[in-house]
Motif scaffolding. Structure first.
Motif, PDB file in Angstrom:
ATOM      1  N   VAL A 137       0.632  -0.573   0.125  1.00  0.00           N
ATOM      2  CA  VAL A 137       0.230  -0.117  -0.122  1.00  0.00           C
ATOM      3  C   VAL A 137       0.819   1.324   0.480  1.00  0.00           C
ATOM      4  N   TYR A 138       0.796   1.408  -0.802  1.00  0.00           N
ATOM      5  CA  TYR A 138       1.229   3.732  -1.081  1.00  0.00           C
ATOM      6  C   TYR A 138       1.075   4.097  -0.394  1.00  0.00           C
ATOM      7  N   PRO A 139       1.352   4.972   1.216  1.00  0.00           N
ATOM      8  CA  PRO A 139       0.264   5.102   1.974  1.00  0.00           C
ATOM      9  C   PRO A 139       0.702   6.869   1.756  1.00  0.00           C
ATOM     10  N   GLU A 140       1.456   7.642   0.458  1.00  0.00           N
ATOM     11  CA  GLU A 140       1.074   8.698  -0.190  1.00  0.00           C
ATOM     12  C   GLU A 140       0.215   9.026  -0.781  1.00  0.00           C
ATOM     13  N   GLY A 141      -0.456   8.148  -1.601  1.00  0.00           N
ATOM     14  CA  GLY A 141      -1.509   7.775  -2.060  1.00  0.00           C
ATOM     15  C   GLY A 141      -1.470   8.540  -3.960  1.00  0.00           C
ATOM     16  N   LYS A 155      -1.214   9.237   4.250  1.00  0.00           N
ATOM     17  CA  LYS A 155      -2.984   8.657   4.332  1.00  0.00           C
ATOM     18  C   LYS A 155      -3.704   7.471   5.008  1.00  0.00           C
ATOM     19  N   THR A 156      -4.342   7.600   5.447  1.00  0.00           N
ATOM     20  CA  THR A 156      -4.655   6.691   6.551  1.00  0.00           C
ATOM     21  C   THR A 156      -5.259   5.406   5.993  1.00  0.00           C
ATOM     22  N   GLY A 157      -5.096   4.759   5.535  1.00  0.00           N
ATOM     23  CA  GLY A 157      -5.424   3.346   4.736  1.00  0.00           C
ATOM     24  C   GLY A 157      -4.650   2.621   4.776  1.00  0.00           C
ATOM     25  N   ALA A 158      -3.132   2.688   4.747  1.00  0.00           N
ATOM     26  CA  ALA A 158      -2.328   1.541   5.667  1.00  0.00           C
ATOM     27  C   ALA A 158      -2.776   1.279   7.022  1.00  0.00           C
ATOM     28  N   VAL A 159      -2.056   1.637   7.779  1.00  0.00           N
ATOM     29  CA  VAL A 159      -3.144   1.859   8.694  1.00  0.00           C
ATOM     30  C   VAL A 159      -4.131   1.424   9.133  1.00  0.00           C
ATOM     31  N   ARG A 160      -4.836   1.903   8.354  1.00  0.00           N
ATOM     32  CA  ARG A 160      -6.486   1.286   8.890  1.00  0.00           C
ATOM     33  C   ARG A 160      -6.616  -0.481   8.525  1.00  0.00           C
ATOM     34  N   LEU A 161      -5.868  -0.184   7.365  1.00  0.00           N
ATOM     35  CA  LEU A 161      -5.754  -2.288   6.597  1.00  0.00           C
ATOM     36  C   LEU A 161      -5.278  -2.702   7.902  1.00  0.00           C
ATOM     37  N   ALA A 162      -4.244  -1.965   8.190  1.00  0.00           N
ATOM     38  CA  ALA A 162      -3.407  -2.565   9.640  1.00  0.00           C
ATOM     39  C   ALA A 162      -4.067  -2.951  10.605  1.00  0.00           C
ATOM     40  N   LEU A 163      -4.214  -2.243  11.473  1.00  0.00           N
ATOM     41  CA  LEU A 163      -5.385  -2.201  12.370  1.00  0.00           C
ATOM     42  C   LEU A 163      -6.866  -2.903  12.264  1.00  0.00           C
ATOM     43  N   GLU A 213      -9.808   3.302  15.232  1.00  0.00           N
ATOM     44  CA  GLU A 213     -10.545   3.292  13.760  1.00  0.00           C
ATOM     45  C   GLU A 213     -11.496   4.153  14.023  1.00  0.00           C
ATOM     46  N   GLY A 214     -12.480   4.288  15.343  1.00  0.00           N
ATOM     47  CA  GLY A 214     -13.282   5.035  15.304  1.00  0.00           C
ATOM     48  C   GLY A 214     -12.669   6.635  15.625  1.00  0.00           C
ATOM     49  N   GLN A 215     -11.899   6.777  15.992  1.00  0.00           N
ATOM     50  CA  GLN A 215     -10.974   8.413  16.056  1.00  0.00           C
ATOM     51  C   GLN A 215     -10.345   8.712  15.178  1.00  0.00           C
ATOM     52  N   PRO A 216     -10.720   9.341  14.155  1.00  0.00           N
ATOM     53  CA  PRO A 216      -9.889  10.104  12.546  1.00  0.00           C
ATOM     54  C   PRO A 216      -8.539  10.508  13.442  1.00  0.00           C
ATOM     55  N   ALA A 217      -7.721  11.970  14.215  1.00  0.00           N
ATOM     56  CA  ALA A 217      -7.526  12.240  14.942  1.00  0.00           C
ATOM     57  C   ALA A 217      -6.580  11.209  14.963  1.00  0.00           C
ATOM     58  N   SER A 218      -6.462   9.861  15.714  1.00  0.00           N
ATOM     59  CA  SER A 218      -5.872   8.731  16.185  1.00  0.00           C
ATOM     60  C   SER A 218      -5.216   8.255  14.849  1.00  0.00           C
ATOM     61  N   LEU A 219      -5.789   8.122  14.017  1.00  0.00           N
ATOM     62  CA  LEU A 219      -5.395   7.668  12.420  1.00  0.00           C
ATOM     63  C   LEU A 219      -4.356   7.823  12.189  1.00  0.00           C
ATOM     64  N   VAL A 220      -5.018   9.804  12.133  1.00  0.00           N
ATOM     65  CA  VAL A 220      -3.453  10.758  11.701  1.00  0.00           C
ATOM     66  C   VAL A 220      -2.182  10.474  12.214  1.00  0.00           C
ATOM     67  N   ASN A 221      -2.732  10.774  13.475  1.00  0.00           N
ATOM     68  CA  ASN A 221      -1.096  10.275  14.958  1.00  0.00           C
ATOM     69  C   ASN A 221      -0.380   9.296  13.800  1.00  0.00           C
ATOM     70  N   ALA A 222      -0.724   7.753  13.874  1.00  0.00           N
ATOM     71  CA  ALA A 222      -0.260   7.181  13.236  1.00  0.00           C
ATOM     72  C   ALA A 222       0.399   6.735  12.020  1.00  0.00           C
ATOM     73  N   THR A 223      -0.400   7.642  11.312  1.00  0.00           N
ATOM     74  CA  THR A 223       0.494   6.884   9.635  1.00  0.00           C
ATOM     75  C   THR A 223       1.461   8.325  10.129  1.00  0.00           C
ATOM     76  N   ASP A 224       1.231   9.694  10.275  1.00  0.00           N
ATOM     77  CA  ASP A 224       2.343  10.494  10.770  1.00  0.00           C
ATOM     78  C   ASP A 224       3.540   9.852  11.449  1.00  0.00           C
TER      79      ASP A 224
END
Length: 262
Positions: A137-141, A155-163, A213-224
């Protein structure tokens, strides 16, 4: 990593997984395509042992050239796994192409509603775990917009998929493909076997980021956190420090997807 390990990784002597050692559609593809890619790129691979030998994983590389998926695919194959990428869901409905994507186990990604995307992410994660497959998954999209070709904001896709499936999230960096095919440039075939360096990193500890998964801000932090790991790996390959912050296209009036106009 020891020099012996690096040599073993670069020469493809790591133990192959069952998905690579068992007969599959990848065998004839690799017989034809891998030597062609090897004519373009001379891969130097570090950390191949960090890619799980068995089971599901999400691999997150940087993206700066239209040619770098070839280097990533070959590196994953040499590391002992079958390379499967995320692909737009619409491509699976294209005659012939859709059939090829399906028989090779490529993974569809939804770009429609958030509900559809969430549903597909969960289904994909469950399938990866069930079949013991990995996905790239290219996280930059999209190709990075960073002027220095460093990883941009992810983008948060890679993190969401792993999570969603408690799947290892492996950062990866590669460098050198831009010499063969510059970003939005013309293909340069000669000389052959340009050196491309690839490094696999340790799994990202998503739990440490508090991702939910239910907290967008935390997904962004994980992606960072993921993008910082990718940038650090790339810094190692390039021999120079990465920018302290990731490039944000929105801050520069740029679109995050599609071709970047000069």
């Amino acid at each position: 990593m020891s020099s012996d390990s690096a040599v073993a990784a670069s020469s493809g002597r790591l133990r192959a997984s069952k998905e690579k050692s068992r007969p599959s559609v990848f065998w004839p593809l690799a017989t034809v395509i891998a030597p062609l890619i090897a004519l373009l790129f001379k891969l130097e691979i570090e950390g191949a042992e960090k890619l799980p030998r068995e089971g599901a994983y999400v691999l997150a590389p940087n993206h700066y050239s239209e040619a770098d998926p070839l280097a990533v695919a070959l590196a994953v194959w040499k590391a002992g796994r079958a390379p499967r990428f995320m692909a737009k869901e619409s491509l699976f409905h294209v005659p012939v192409l859709g059939w090829i994507l399906r028989i090779t186990g490529m993974v569809p990604v939804a770009r429609s509603s958030s509900a559809a995307s969430a549903r597909l992410t969960l289904e994909t994660s469950e399938t990866l775990v069930k079949l013991g497959r990995g996905v790239i998954v290219y996280p930059e999209g999209s190709l990075t917009r960073d002027p220095g070709m460093w990883p941009m904001r992810g983008k948060t896709g890679a993190v969401r998929l792993a999570l969603a499936g408690d799947i290892p999230l492996i950062p990866m960096a590669q460098w050198g493909c831009q010499v063969v095919l510059p970003r939005y440039g013309k293909l340069k075939l000669w000389p052959l076997r340009r050196p491309v360096k690839v490094v696999f990193g340790d799994p990202v500890d998503i739990g440490r980021s508090g991702a939910d998964e239910g907290q967008p801000a935390s997904l962004v932090n994980a992606t960072d956190m993921l993008m910082a790991e990718v940038a650090e790996l790339l810094s190692h390959l390039r021999g120079e420090p990465a920018p302290a912050e990731r490039w944000n296209p929105a801050d520069h009036g740029q679109r995050e997807t599609g071709r970047l106009e000069p």
